[in-house]
Design a protein around this motif. Structure first.
Motif, PDB file in Angstrom:
ATOM      1  N   GLU A 124       0.827  -1.214   0.000  1.00 46.00           N
ATOM      2  CA  GLU A 124       0.000   0.000   0.000  1.00 46.00           C
ATOM      3  C   GLU A 124       0.859   1.261   0.000  1.00 46.00           C
ATOM      4  N   TYR A 125       1.921   1.277   0.788  1.00 45.31           N
ATOM      5  CA  TYR A 125       2.823   2.435   0.816  1.00 45.31           C
ATOM      6  C   TYR A 125       3.438   2.672  -0.564  1.00 45.31           C
ATOM      7  N   VAL A 126       3.900   1.604  -1.201  1.00 44.50           N
ATOM      8  CA  VAL A 126       4.523   1.725  -2.524  1.00 44.50           C
ATOM      9  C   VAL A 126       3.484   2.196  -3.545  1.00 44.50           C
ATOM     10  N   VAL A 165       7.927   2.796   7.890  1.00 47.12           N
ATOM     11  CA  VAL A 165       6.945   3.869   7.712  1.00 47.12           C
ATOM     12  C   VAL A 165       6.958   4.317   6.255  1.00 47.12           C
ATOM     13  N   ARG A 166       5.852   4.856   5.837  1.00 54.43           N
ATOM     14  CA  ARG A 166       5.690   5.250   4.429  1.00 54.43           C
ATOM     15  C   ARG A 166       6.783   6.212   3.966  1.00 54.43           C
ATOM     16  N   GLU A 167       7.145   7.164   4.793  1.00 50.17           N
ATOM     17  CA  GLU A 167       8.142   8.160   4.395  1.00 50.17           C
ATOM     18  C   GLU A 167       9.485   7.510   4.070  1.00 50.17           C
ATOM     19  N   ASP A 168       9.863   6.484   4.843  1.00 51.73           N
ATOM     20  CA  ASP A 168      11.131   5.791   4.573  1.00 51.73           C
ATOM     21  C   ASP A 168      11.084   5.068   3.231  1.00 51.73           C
ATOM     22  N   ILE A 169       9.955   4.437   2.948  1.00 55.97           N
ATOM     23  CA  ILE A 169       9.800   3.764   1.655  1.00 55.97           C
ATOM     24  C   ILE A 169       9.840   4.779   0.529  1.00 55.97           C
TER      25      ILE A 169
END
Length: 134
Positions: free
Chosen positions: A30-32, A114-118
């Motif tokens: 989902e993050y990607v 976390v999304r920001e790291d991805i």
């Protein structure tokens, strides 16, 4: 700025997520996806390798903390077939510089993810000017 780099968009890249924990896999997918990349998920390395043969990815995210996934071996095997493949490892803590020099990964995501790291890893490894030279 290079004209080709200006046209690089997330939707031009395919990302494979290899995580055997279904909820973690879904979260990373989902993050990607939210960042605009084409993404698919796999629960084991054999399934990921078979899928890669049919539709190669530009980047693979694999959970190095789960020995049964054989993430390091999988990344090395996939890179033998696609030299341009970029691999990102999910880790509990960042490896030392020496360990990083010996593995097949260009990036690391430290748990909890976390999304920001991805987003940062994907941008740096696929969209940045340095990515053009890898």
């Amino acid at each position: 700025m290079n004209h080709r780099l200006q046209q690089r968009r997330p939707d031009q890249f395919r990302v494979m997520v290899v995580i055997d924990e279904i909820y973690a896999q879904k979260a990373v997918i989902e993050y990607v996806h939210q960042e605009g990349y084409r993404v698919s998920g796999f629960g084991d390395y054999k399934e990921a390798i078979r899928a890669f043969g049919h539709e190669p990815a530009h980047l693979v995210i694999a959970d190095l903390t789960r020995p049964q996934l054989h993430a390091a071996e999988m990344a090395s095997a996939l890179k033998r077939h696609s030299k341009a493949l970029v691999a990102v490892a999910i880790v509990s803590k960042l490896p030392t510089v020496e360990e990083q020099a010996e593995d097949a990964f260009e990036g690391y995501l430290v748990k909890p993810i976390v999304r920001e790291d991805i987003a940062d890893q994907l941008r740096e490894l696929l969209l940045s000017p340095q990515a053009e030279h890898k």
